[in-house]
Write an enzyme that holds these catalytic residues in place. Structure first.
Site, PDB file in Angstrom:
ATOM      1  N   ALA A 155       0.803  -0.892  -0.112  1.00 37.27           N
ATOM      2  CA  ALA A 155      -0.194  -0.020  -0.033  1.00 37.27           C
ATOM      3  C   ALA A 155       0.871   1.302   0.006  1.00 37.27           C
ATOM      4  CB  ALA A 155      -0.823   0.092   1.186  1.00 37.27           C
ATOM      5  N   LYS A 156       0.365   2.457   0.144  1.00 39.04           N
ATOM      6  CA  LYS A 156       0.818   3.646   0.063  1.00 39.04           C
ATOM      7  C   LYS A 156       1.951   3.737   1.100  1.00 39.04           C
ATOM      8  CE  LYS A 156      -2.632   6.653  -1.710  1.00 39.04           C
ATOM      9  NZ  LYS A 156      -3.614   7.774  -1.401  1.00 39.04           N
ATOM     10  N   ARG A 157       1.769   3.123   2.161  1.00 39.22           N
ATOM     11  CA  ARG A 157       2.707   3.126   3.470  1.00 39.22           C
ATOM     12  C   ARG A 157       4.203   2.412   2.841  1.00 39.22           C
ATOM     13  NH1 ARG A 157      -1.133  -0.215   5.153  1.00 39.22           N
ATOM     14  NH2 ARG A 157      -0.640  -2.465   4.748  1.00 39.22           N
ATOM     15  N   HIS A 158       4.271   1.715   1.826  1.00 44.68           N
ATOM     16  CA  HIS A 158       5.376   0.989   1.513  1.00 44.68           C
ATOM     17  C   HIS A 158       6.184   2.023   0.429  1.00 44.68           C
ATOM     18  CE1 HIS A 158       2.946  -2.567   3.021  1.00 44.68           C
ATOM     19  NE2 HIS A 158       4.076  -2.552   3.531  1.00 44.68           N
ATOM     20  N   GLY A 159       5.538   3.133   0.194  1.00 45.58           N
ATOM     21  CA  GLY A 159       6.006   4.157  -0.951  1.00 45.58           C
ATOM     22  C   GLY A 159       5.090   4.305  -2.365  1.00 45.58           C
TER      23      GLY A 159
END
Length: 322
Positions: free
Chosen positions: A253-257
């Site tokens: 997801a976004k938290r992984h870039g």
């Protein structure tokens, strides 16, 4: 033997990312490798979460990747419309049929009441805790009294007398215990039709024979099979592919870039690199190399797709940019 009909059905609530591309590519390859017909359907039934501009962006991203479709919201087809928000009458007709057969009942449980049982064992992990059946046996008079103060959701009476079995094209034989997950919602209290009912109606109406989707939906399959049976509709074959996960063990997801296709494109990553990278992750290539989706068709081997979630380490992500 009739041609297979596969589909990809994104929800336009966010930008397309590599996880979406992963599923789209494998569903497309499954169909194209058998000279089948591929359908694109936009699952925007949850109106508050979905936006038309994201639906348009999804179509553009898929075309940029080199994927095409024979029927879809932009080109039409014999089973149009291909956008769920335009198919509400079909879902309402199915609701009427289920009501006539006594397969539904109103549920007045509040969100707080449902959360209160959140510590109960989960029958179907992706669906939350098993519903306790609180409203299943309310009398008509009790239903009338409660309806005067609260609009109910509608639940399907799940059969608790027999196990549900099916053969998954990736995960193999699946057996779910009787009543797994309990009675499930087919229409929310706010009037929005559930994913479970809408997807069954759409896949049956569009004559989809093969559904390849993410493993997060494996637990939804028993519920959908119950609906196919209750409505007298033929069920498709199912194949659930593993999810792409971050190093923290959570879904990519976004938290992984920035893993959005738009972000990768802006960074200069070519569609051939993304396709080759996904094909490598899917066991279709022995080593990473850029290539087009079309070049993969004749080499597609579904039995090589991993069965377990795939962790995307930083070194793997860097392959896209180098």
């Amino acid at each position: 033997m009739s041609k297979i009909r596969g589909r990809f059905a994104p929800t336009p609530s966010g930008l397309m990312h590599v996880g979406n591309a992963w599923t789209a590519l494998l569903a497309w390859l499954q169909t194209r490798s058998q000279s089948g017909q591929f359908v694109l359907r936009m699952e925007d039934i949850d109106g508050p979460r979905c936006r038309p501009e994201l639906a348009a962006a999804a179509l553009a991203d898929l075309r940029w990747l080199g994927l095409d479709w024979d029927e879809g919201p932009d080109i039409g087809g014999p089973y149009a419309p291909y956008t769920q928000s335009e198919r509400i009458r079909l879902y309402e007709a199915a609701m009427d049929k289920l009501l006539e057969h006594g397969a539904l009942y109103p549920c007045f449980c509040s969100r707080a009441e449902l959360l209160a049982v959140a510590s109960a064992p989960h029958g179907l992990s992706s669906e939350g805790p098993t519903y306790a059946g609180t409203c299943r046996h309310l009398s008509p008079e009790q239903q009338r009294i409660r309806s005067a103060v609260k609009t109910p959701s509608m639940r399907f009476k799940a059969d608790d007398s027999a196990s549900i079995r099916f053969e998954d094209g990736i995960s193999g034989s699946q057996v779910f215990p009787p009543g797994a997950g309990g009675d499930f919602v087919v229409r929310r209290a706010d009037g929005i039709i559930s994913y479970q009912l809408a997807v069954v109606i759409d896949d049956a109406a569009m004559k989809i024979t093969d559904v390849l989707r993410g493993a997060d939906l494996l637990d939804s399959t028993p519920r959908q099979l119950l609906l196919y049976e209750a409505l007298g509709l033929p069920a498709p074959r199912f194949a659930h592919v593993p999810l792409l996960m971050g190093e923290d063990g959570k879904r990519l997801a976004k938290r992984h870039g920035d893993t959005s296709l738009a972000g990768l494109r802006a960074a200069g990553v070519t569609p051939e690199r993304i396709i080759g990278w996904l094909a490598y992750l899917a066991g279709q290539l022995n080593r990473f190399e850029p290539l087009t989706a079309a070049e993969l068709i004749s080499h597609f081997k579904p039995h090589l797709i991993p069965k377990e979630p795939i962790t995307i380490h930083d070194s793997l992500m860097k392959q896209l940019y180098n």
